[in-house]
Design an enzyme around this catalytic site. Structure first.
Site, short mmCIF file in Angstrom:
data_model
loop_
_atom_site.label_atom_id
_atom_site.label_comp_id
_atom_site.label_asym_id
_atom_site.label_seq_id
_atom_site.Cartn_x
_atom_site.Cartn_y
_atom_site.Cartn_z
N ARG A 64 -1.62 -14.01 5.32
CA ARG A 64 -2.39 -13.64 6.28
C ARG A 64 -1.92 -13.64 7.80
O ARG A 64 -1.84 -12.70 8.68
CB ARG A 64 -3.68 -14.08 6.35
CG ARG A 64 -4.59 -13.94 5.19
CD ARG A 64 -5.13 -12.28 5.18
NE ARG A 64 -5.99 -11.91 6.18
CZ ARG A 64 -6.50 -10.95 6.18
NH1 ARG A 64 -6.76 -10.09 5.05
NH2 ARG A 64 -7.44 -10.54 7.12
N THR A 72 -5.82 -6.31 11.20
CA THR A 72 -6.09 -5.17 10.51
C THR A 72 -5.26 -3.97 11.09
O THR A 72 -4.71 -3.15 10.44
CB THR A 72 -7.52 -4.89 10.05
OG1 THR A 72 -7.83 -6.36 9.45
CG2 THR A 72 -7.94 -3.77 9.26
N ASN A 132 -1.95 0.63 7.06
CA ASN A 132 -1.49 -0.76 7.63
C ASN A 132 -0.69 -1.52 6.46
O ASN A 132 -0.59 -2.88 6.67
CB ASN A 132 -2.73 -1.69 8.30
CG ASN A 132 -3.84 -2.24 7.09
OD1 ASN A 132 -3.63 -1.69 5.89
ND2 ASN A 132 -5.00 -2.53 7.64
N ARG A 185 2.18 -5.77 10.08
CA ARG A 185 1.52 -4.87 10.55
C ARG A 185 1.96 -4.48 12.03
O ARG A 185 2.20 -3.48 12.59
CB ARG A 185 0.00 -5.23 10.50
CG ARG A 185 -0.20 -4.98 9.22
CD ARG A 185 -1.95 -5.54 9.04
NE ARG A 185 -2.57 -5.24 7.61
CZ ARG A 185 -3.43 -5.98 7.11
NH1 ARG A 185 -4.33 -6.54 8.14
NH2 ARG A 185 -4.10 -5.67 5.91
N TYR A 203 -12.29 -3.19 -2.68
CA TYR A 203 -13.05 -2.76 -1.32
C TYR A 203 -14.54 -2.98 -1.30
O TYR A 203 -15.03 -2.10 -0.59
CB TYR A 203 -12.43 -1.66 -0.82
CG TYR A 203 -11.03 -1.67 -0.23
CD1 TYR A 203 -10.62 -2.87 0.63
CD2 TYR A 203 -10.10 -0.78 -0.35
CE1 TYR A 203 -9.21 -3.08 0.89
CE2 TYR A 203 -8.64 -0.96 -0.05
CZ TYR A 203 -8.35 -2.29 0.84
OH TYR A 203 -7.14 -2.33 1.03
N HIS A 227 -1.77 -5.38 1.75
CA HIS A 227 -3.01 -6.04 1.88
C HIS A 227 -2.61 -7.46 1.45
O HIS A 227 -1.78 -7.55 0.91
CB HIS A 227 -4.07 -5.44 0.53
CG HIS A 227 -4.87 -6.47 0.12
ND1 HIS A 227 -6.19 -6.76 0.70
CD2 HIS A 227 -4.96 -7.54 -0.98
CE1 HIS A 227 -6.74 -7.53 0.20
NE2 HIS A 227 -6.25 -8.15 -0.80
N PHE A 258 -15.35 5.58 6.92
CA PHE A 258 -14.01 5.63 6.61
C PHE A 258 -13.72 5.39 4.95
O PHE A 258 -12.51 5.75 4.59
CB PHE A 258 -13.13 4.64 7.55
CG PHE A 258 -13.20 3.36 7.48
CD1 PHE A 258 -12.63 2.47 6.19
CD2 PHE A 258 -13.93 2.73 8.46
CE1 PHE A 258 -12.91 1.19 6.19
CE2 PHE A 258 -13.87 1.17 8.21
CZ PHE A 258 -13.64 0.40 7.08
N GLU A 260 -8.76 -11.45 -6.90
CA GLU A 260 -8.11 -10.40 -6.59
C GLU A 260 -6.63 -10.57 -7.60
O GLU A 260 -6.20 -9.57 -8.41
CB GLU A 260 -7.67 -10.27 -5.28
CG GLU A 260 -8.63 -9.83 -4.44
CD GLU A 260 -8.35 -9.88 -2.72
OE1 GLU A 260 -6.99 -10.21 -2.61
OE2 GLU A 260 -8.98 -9.49 -2.05
N LYS A 290 0.96 -1.15 -0.14
CA LYS A 290 0.06 0.03 -0.17
C LYS A 290 0.91 1.17 -0.22
O LYS A 290 2.22 1.15 0.19
CB LYS A 290 -0.95 0.04 1.17
CG LYS A 290 -1.82 -1.21 1.37
CD LYS A 290 -2.68 -0.99 2.46
CE LYS A 290 -3.79 -2.18 2.52
NZ LYS A 290 -4.85 -1.96 3.54
P1 IDP Z 1 -7.86 -6.49 6.06
O1 IDP Z 1 -6.93 -5.47 5.11
O2 IDP Z 1 -7.11 -6.84 7.30
O3 IDP Z 1 -8.38 -7.73 5.15
P2 IDP Z 1 -10.40 -5.31 5.80
O4 IDP Z 1 -11.54 -5.41 6.84
O5 IDP Z 1 -10.65 -6.14 4.59
O6 IDP Z 1 -9.20 -5.61 6.50
O7 IDP Z 1 -10.31 -3.77 5.40
C1 IDP Z 1 -9.75 -3.41 4.28
C2 IDP Z 1 -8.81 -2.30 4.55
O8 IDP Z 1 -9.87 -1.08 4.82
C3 IDP Z 1 -7.72 -2.50 5.84
O9 IDP Z 1 -6.64 -3.05 5.51
C4 IDP Z 1 -7.65 -1.15 6.22
O10 IDP Z 1 -6.79 -0.25 5.38
C5 IDP Z 1 -9.04 -0.69 6.08
N1 IDP Z 1 -9.82 -0.39 6.97
C6 IDP Z 1 -10.65 -1.46 7.83
N2 IDP Z 1 -10.91 -1.20 8.66
C7 IDP Z 1 -10.97 0.08 8.98
C8 IDP Z 1 -11.13 1.04 10.19
O11 IDP Z 1 -11.95 0.71 10.97
N3 IDP Z 1 -10.81 2.23 9.86
C9 IDP Z 1 -10.06 2.82 8.92
N4 IDP Z 1 -9.59 2.00 7.88
C10 IDP Z 1 -10.03 0.71 8.03
MG MG Z 2 -9.76 -7.81 3.68
#
Ligand code: IDP
Ligand code: MG
Length: 154
Positions: free
Chosen positions: A85, A91, A112, A102, A49, A115, A57, A126, A9
């Site tokens: 993972r 996350t 973070n 992370r 997404y 991805h 957000f 993907e 990212k």
């Molecule tokens: P993941 O990346 O661990 O699979 P997901 O829930 O799929 O998590 O969310 C995708 C991305 O969206 C996250 O990696 C993060 O960059 C962002 N994200 C997820 N939840 C939040 C939040 O509560 N606040 C801000 N950004 C978030």
């Molecule tokens: Mg995800």
């Protein structure tokens, strides 16, 4: 052997962390099946997404993911989706365990670092989303016998 998708990212690009993180995946024995640098746009991010478009957000996430080019990578290995993972961590960087990417490099929920695909269905979609078929290489390093036993490679 299984394939998974990783995105470095903008938080990894801007903080010059790509080399350190790529090294971790290579040290683990994962094979780079495809890699390239691209600029994400709103269309592909709304697809990628889709599960988050209604979150408050989402506009900030969208903006952040377009602030710099990103590196997309397809990694291959035994149980690669789960392995990557586990290496990625939770996350929210503040909750991710030390030793994970992370956990070691992120202090944010949004910023973070990488991805990583979360399940086989997502990984397949993907990889198709970000790579043309000719950009994924079916190759195996000659030392793979020292990464896995013959039974694990079946
Ligand atoms: P993941 O990346 O661990 O699979 P997901 O829930 O799929 O998590 O969310 C995708 C991305 O969206 C996250 O990696 C993060 O960059 C962002 N994200 C997820 N939840 C939040 C939040 O509560 N606040 C801000 N950004 C978030
Ligand atoms: Mg995800």
């Amino acid at each position: 052997m299984e394939k998974t998708l990783v995105i470095f990212k903008p938080s990894a690009m801007e903080r010059s962390l790509v080399g350190q993180i790529l090294t971790r995946f290579q040290q683990k024995g994962l094979i780079i099946a495809g890699i390239k640098m691209i600029q994400l746009d709103e269309k592909i991010l709304r697809e990628h997404y889709a599960h988050l478009v209604d979150k408050s957000f989402f506009p900030l996430l969208l903006k952040s993911m377009m602030t710099s080019p990103v590196i997309v990578m397809c990694l291959e290995g035994k149980d690669a989706i789960n392995v990557v993972r586990l290496m990625t961590g939770a996350t929210n960087g503040r909750e991710a365990l030390p030793g994970t990417i992370r956990g070691d490099f992120a202090s944010s929920n949004q910023e973070n670092i990488i991805h990583a695909s979360s399940c086989p269905e997502d990984a397949e979609a993907e990889i198709k989303r970000f790579f043309a078929p000719g950009e994924i290489f079916e190759w195996k390093p000659v030392n793979l016998n020292f990464v896995y036993s013959p039974l694990e490679m079946a």
